[in-house]
Design a protein around this motif. Structure first.
Motif, PDB file in Angstrom:
ATOM      1  N   PRO A 297       0.823  -1.205   0.000  1.00 34.09           N
ATOM      2  CA  PRO A 297       0.000   0.000   0.000  1.00 34.09           C
ATOM      3  C   PRO A 297       0.859   1.258   0.000  1.00 34.09           C
ATOM      4  CG  PRO A 297       0.178  -0.855   2.207  1.00 34.09           C
ATOM      5  CD  PRO A 297       0.904  -1.834   1.320  1.00 34.09           C
ATOM      6  N   VAL A 298       0.254   2.376  -0.359  1.00 35.68           N
ATOM      7  CA  VAL A 298       0.921   3.659  -0.210  1.00 35.68           C
ATOM      8  C   VAL A 298       0.925   4.001   1.271  1.00 35.68           C
ATOM      9  CG1 VAL A 298       0.834   6.113  -0.747  1.00 35.68           C
ATOM     10  CG2 VAL A 298       0.252   4.432  -2.502  1.00 35.68           C
ATOM     11  N   VAL A 299       2.090   4.171   1.850  1.00 43.44           N
ATOM     12  CA  VAL A 299       2.195   4.378   3.283  1.00 43.44           C
ATOM     13  C   VAL A 299       1.960   5.850   3.603  1.00 43.44           C
ATOM     14  CG1 VAL A 299       3.707   4.183   5.294  1.00 43.44           C
ATOM     15  CG2 VAL A 299       3.828   2.491   3.441  1.00 43.44           C
ATOM     16  N   PRO A 300       1.034   6.159   4.510  1.00 41.73           N
ATOM     17  CA  PRO A 300       0.839   7.562   4.898  1.00 41.73           C
ATOM     18  C   PRO A 300       2.114   8.143   5.507  1.00 41.73           C
ATOM     19  CG  PRO A 300      -0.967   6.184   5.667  1.00 41.73           C
ATOM     20  CD  PRO A 300       0.099   5.258   5.182  1.00 41.73           C
ATOM     21  N   VAL A 301       2.319   9.439   5.293  1.00 44.01           N
ATOM     22  CA  VAL A 301       3.484  10.112   5.847  1.00 44.01           C
ATOM     23  C   VAL A 301       3.016  11.245   6.751  1.00 44.01           C
ATOM     24  CG1 VAL A 301       4.937   9.563   3.871  1.00 44.01           C
ATOM     25  CG2 VAL A 301       3.628  11.692   3.868  1.00 44.01           C
ATOM     26  N   ARG A 302       3.890  11.677   7.641  1.00 43.37           N
ATOM     27  CA  ARG A 302       3.583  12.792   8.521  1.00 43.37           C
ATOM     28  C   ARG A 302       4.180  14.067   7.930  1.00 43.37           C
ATOM     29  NH1 ARG A 302       4.530  10.618  14.725  1.00 43.37           N
ATOM     30  NH2 ARG A 302       2.937   8.970  14.676  1.00 43.37           N
ATOM     31  N   GLU A 303       3.390  15.095   7.861  1.00 43.23           N
ATOM     32  CA  GLU A 303       3.863  16.361   7.305  1.00 43.23           C
ATOM     33  C   GLU A 303       3.054  17.497   7.898  1.00 43.23           C
ATOM     34  OE1 GLU A 303       6.714  18.227   5.051  1.00 43.23           O
ATOM     35  OE2 GLU A 303       6.378  16.069   5.062  1.00 43.23           O
ATOM     36  N   ASP A 304       3.682  18.559   8.263  1.00 47.35           N
ATOM     37  CA  ASP A 304       3.017  19.723   8.832  1.00 47.35           C
ATOM     38  C   ASP A 304       2.608  20.659   7.704  1.00 47.35           C
ATOM     39  OD1 ASP A 304       2.092  21.852  10.234  1.00 47.35           O
ATOM     40  OD2 ASP A 304       3.935  22.217  11.375  1.00 47.35           O
ATOM     41  N   VAL A 305       1.277  20.855   7.516  1.00 48.35           N
ATOM     42  CA  VAL A 305       0.796  21.674   6.399  1.00 48.35           C
ATOM     43  C   VAL A 305       0.994  23.160   6.663  1.00 48.35           C
ATOM     44  CG1 VAL A 305      -0.903  19.991   5.711  1.00 48.35           C
ATOM     45  CG2 VAL A 305      -1.546  21.742   7.354  1.00 48.35           C
ATOM     46  N   THR A 306       1.421  23.528   7.849  1.00 44.76           N
ATOM     47  CA  THR A 306       1.621  24.948   8.130  1.00 44.76           C
ATOM     48  C   THR A 306       2.989  25.425   7.661  1.00 44.76           C
ATOM     49  OG1 THR A 306       2.509  24.506  10.342  1.00 44.76           O
ATOM     50  CG2 THR A 306       0.117  24.756  10.134  1.00 44.76           C
ATOM     51  N   GLN A 307       3.871  24.502   7.336  1.00 49.32           N
ATOM     52  CA  GLN A 307       5.223  24.861   6.915  1.00 49.32           C
ATOM     53  C   GLN A 307       5.408  24.588   5.426  1.00 49.32           C
ATOM     54  OE1 GLN A 307       7.280  26.292   9.123  1.00 49.32           O
ATOM     55  NE2 GLN A 307       5.702  26.057  10.709  1.00 49.32           N
TER      56      GLN A 307
ATOM     57  N   VAL B 240     -11.654  13.798   8.658  1.00 46.57           N
ATOM     58  CA  VAL B 240     -10.592  12.798   8.574  1.00 46.57           C
ATOM     59  C   VAL B 240      -9.527  13.343   7.634  1.00 46.57           C
ATOM     60  CG1 VAL B 240     -12.030  10.800   9.087  1.00 46.57           C
ATOM     61  CG2 VAL B 240     -11.824  11.560   6.730  1.00 46.57           C
ATOM     62  N   SER B 241      -8.264  13.022   7.906  1.00 44.41           N
ATOM     63  CA  SER B 241      -7.176  13.614   7.137  1.00 44.41           C
ATOM     64  C   SER B 241      -6.001  12.657   7.104  1.00 44.41           C
ATOM     65  CB  SER B 241      -6.765  14.955   7.765  1.00 44.41           C
ATOM     66  OG  SER B 241      -5.837  15.626   6.956  1.00 44.41           O
ATOM     67  N   GLN B 242      -5.278  12.673   5.975  1.00 45.30           N
ATOM     68  CA  GLN B 242      -4.119  11.794   5.841  1.00 45.30           C
ATOM     69  C   GLN B 242      -3.173  12.381   4.803  1.00 45.30           C
ATOM     70  OE1 GLN B 242      -2.120   9.663   7.504  1.00 45.30           O
ATOM     71  NE2 GLN B 242      -3.918   8.330   7.748  1.00 45.30           N
ATOM     72  N   SER B 243      -1.866  12.183   5.013  1.00 48.05           N
ATOM     73  CA  SER B 243      -0.848  12.639   4.062  1.00 48.05           C
ATOM     74  C   SER B 243      -0.198  11.449   3.385  1.00 48.05           C
ATOM     75  CB  SER B 243       0.224  13.476   4.791  1.00 48.05           C
ATOM     76  OG  SER B 243      -0.331  14.656   5.320  1.00 48.05           O
ATOM     77  N   TYR B 244       0.121  11.617   2.075  1.00 52.80           N
ATOM     78  CA  TYR B 244       0.696  10.528   1.294  1.00 52.80           C
ATOM     79  C   TYR B 244       1.827  11.056   0.420  1.00 52.80           C
ATOM     80  CZ  TYR B 244      -3.856   8.525   2.450  1.00 52.80           C
ATOM     81  OH  TYR B 244      -4.975   8.106   3.106  1.00 52.80           O
TER      82      TYR B 244
END
Length: 653
Positions: free
Chosen positions: A491-501, A594-598
């Motif tokens: 699967p595409v693994v979700p990543v952690r990322e800060d959308v404010t930066q 719900v929210s997720q980064s990829y």
């Protein structure tokens, strides 16, 4: 069974032109028959539709004496449904669930000529609202009715069930077990008679004796013995009582009281009305037993019962708290998990264990947290075909009937694994800890087992490879369990990322899930393709894509929401939604957002937001934030007020 809230005293309300008329299930031939493949079609022109106050002077929902609520069949071949209704006569909780209380009846000033019933339909309770115009011949009900013909709970429930299936003719022939599931949402077992060791048969009858007051018990004739045609072939009966009697010679006999939905006495066996059996017990007991039978009922002794009937159907009891009770241990099955799935040709329809492609079938993890009694339930959704052979008890009838739903042969197998990282091929080649001995055409069946703590692999399958269908997998147990679908291998693994930066391009899309149009539910439902499909682009140089789905509702009324992301293939003719998504935000959550980064590769994508169940309505907003690697612009210019830039705003209608 009989709830006093249903039978309020009062004066009959006069007929009104404002009474509800159900245009979705009209008083016409279309509600009676569709394929005209049964004897019912020849009577359609003679049938009229009347409301209860036109049929009798004092209609009521239920009789004062529950025994007068026993059903008679009429001219429709739905004995299987009438027998299943006996479950509601034993559990007021079930009755109130199927027939909601406080509905205004004919003596109520609020009476509007309509009633609402609930049925458990493929994993969820659905409401069916009807008007109270009922099919009649000569001012009398021509389909099901009660012994007390002024009571109308059964014909109204039958009409709602017919509407759920499309027409009355669709109820011609069926399984008692299927109707019991639809009326209770619970578990059912079918016990063949005359099969297995004598000790098992003895255990079965002892258990029936213990369950008679709490369970729905019925019996069926699938192959009537020569010379015993009075029972009818492919016919279902209700077992209304079981008790021991002692003969004049001090021999104990187990007697069963059986009700024939035909509503007439047709039994002429050893214990028939004038049978010789009554001579072997004392006159006082004989008189007592015979005084207890109503029209259509008869007593039969266990040995003769096994000779004449082919199987017994047992509906599991329900506790006062609403939990299904195990018929073997009496323990409440307080934990329930369920998931939907599909067998898709070329992808997840691997067939039985005879096929090398068996591992392609859908796979589920069951985590058992404590030693538990577990029922693993597999329910398939019948598929519609233009012509089929109608069945009752799994035996085809001679006539063909168009527009009938049919079933596949399906099975379920379970393996115990030590941990979630395991060798799939090696596991599936080893013997399962429990599984179906043969694939079954039943709409629903279950495996009963005691499972120890740990992980178990569940694989539902069809017998033939590439057989397509949809199913529901349920787990009910005494201990805590967790059911989940096995994730794809890569699967595409979700990543952690800060959308404010950093530098972000933002796309906002507003839409709505609307019943019957754009609310298809999760991927487990065949209506999934109805959901909105939202295109977006991932440009070159993109590091991260963050997807946020927000529903427009109050926090205490949240729907279960989630989404899937699909990569648009180069071949535009490929069916996009039939493949596996490249990224997902599941399981669906009861949350406002719900929210997720990829980390997605550049290209064209489709995002499909969905509710877990179909036909749920809400507005939503999708925000797709794309992080671009680019150097910040160095400039000496002085900028004006900061603007919040939005690339595109699309409204889905």
């Amino acid at each position: 069974m009989m709830n006093p809230q249903y039978n309020l005293p009062g004066v009959m309300r006069p007929m009104s032109s404002k009474l509800f008329v159900d245009s979705a299930f009209p008083a016409s031939v279309s509600s009676l028959v569709r394929g005209r493949g049964t004897p019912l079609s020849s009577l359609c022109d003679s049938i009229t539709w009347l409301r209860p106050q036109e049929i009798c002077t004092s209609p009521r929902l239920f009789p004062e004496n529950p025994r007068d609520g026993l059903g008679k069949q009429g001219i429709l071949g739905d004995c299987w449904f009438i027998c299943a209704c006996s479950a509601l006569q034993k559990h007021e909780r079930l009755l109130n669930q199927v027939f909601p209380i406080s509905q205004p009846i004919w003596t109520d000033p609020r009476y509007l000529g309509q009633f609402t019933c609930r049925f458990w339909h493929f994993g969820r309770w659905v409401e069916v609202t009807i008007d109270d115009r009922l099919p009649c011949l000569g001012h009398k009900l021509c389909f099901s009715h009660c012994h007390d013909q002024d009571s109308f709970w059964l014909p109204l429930l039958e009409k709602a069930y017919a509407k759920l299936h499309g027409c009355y003719e669709a109820l011609w022939a069926g399984q008692v077990a299927d109707a019991l599931v639809d009326l209770t949402g619970g578990l059912v077992e079918r016990w063949p008679l005359g099969v297995g060791e004598d000790s098992n048969q003895e255990q079965m009858f002892n258990r029936m004796l213990e369950l008679k007051d709490t369970c729905s018990l019925s019996c069926s004739v699938l192959h009537c013995r020569e010379g015993a045609a009075e029972l009818g072939e492919f016919h279902a009966f209700t077992i209304t009582d079981i008790k021991w009697v002692v003969t004049n010679g001090s021999q104990k006999l187990l007697m069963l009281r059986v009700h024939n939905p035909w509503g007439r006495s047709t039994w002429g066996g050893y214990w028939g009305k004038s049978g010789e059996g009554w001579c072997v017990i004392c006159p006082e007991v004989s008189s007592q037993l015979q005084s207890q039978i109503q029209e259509g009922e008869f007593w039969v002794e266990k040995t003769e019962f096994m000779q004449e009937f082919n199987e017994v159907t047992v509906g599991f009891p329900v506790s006062e708290d609403g939990y299904v009770l195990s018929i073997w241990t009496d323990f409440p099955l307080i934990y329930t998990q369920q998931m939907y799935g599909s067998w898709v040709k070329g992808q997840s329809a691997g067939g039985s264990r005879n096929n090398a492609s068996f591992s392609n079938n859908p796979k589920f993890w069951l985590r058992v947290r404590e030693h538990s009694e577990v029922y693993l339930v597999l329910m398939q959704r019948p598929h519609h075909v233009s012509q089929a052979i109608p069945k009752i008890g799994g035996v085809p009838q001679k006539e063909t009937e168009p527009n009938k739903d049919t079933l596949h042969a399906v099975g379920l197998h379970v393996w115990k694994v030590e941990k979630r990282k395991f060798n799939l091929k090696k596991t599936l080649l080893s013997p399962p800890v429990v599984g179906t001995s043969s694939h079954s055409y039943d709409r629903q069946f279950h495996l009963h087992c005691d499972l120890s703590p740990g992980y178990h692999l569940l694989v539902p399958s069809t017998f033939l490879r590439d057989t397509e269908g949809n199913f529901l997998l349920r787990v009910v147990s005494t201990g805590q369990v967790t059911l989940s679908e096995m994730v794809p291998a890569h699967p595409v693994v979700p990543v952690r990322e800060d959308v404010t930066q950093g530098n972000w391009d933002i796309l906002k899309i507003q839409g709505e899930w609307k019943k019957g149009k754009s609310s298809g539910g999760s991927r487990n439902f065949p209506s999934y393709h109805l959901n909105p499909s939202l295109p977006f682009n991932v440009p070159s140089g993109c590091r991260v894509v963050r997807v946020t789905l927000q529903q427009h509702c109050q926090e205490d009324k949240c729907l279960a929401i989630g989404f899937h992301v699909y990569k648009v293939p180069n071949d535009k003719h490929v069916s996009l939604l039939s493949g596996k998504p490249c990224a997902s935000c599941v399981p669906h959550c009861h949350s406002l957002e719900v929210s997720q980064s990829y980390a997605l590769t550049p290209g064209q994508y489709i995002l499909v937001p969905s509710t877990y169940l179909p036909d749920q309505e809400s507005g939503f907003t999708v925000t797709i934030s794309t992080k671009i690697d680019r150097k910040p612009i160095q400039s000496q210019e002085t900028l004006g007020p900061i603007l919040k830039e939005v690339c595109v705003v699309t409204v889905m209608k």
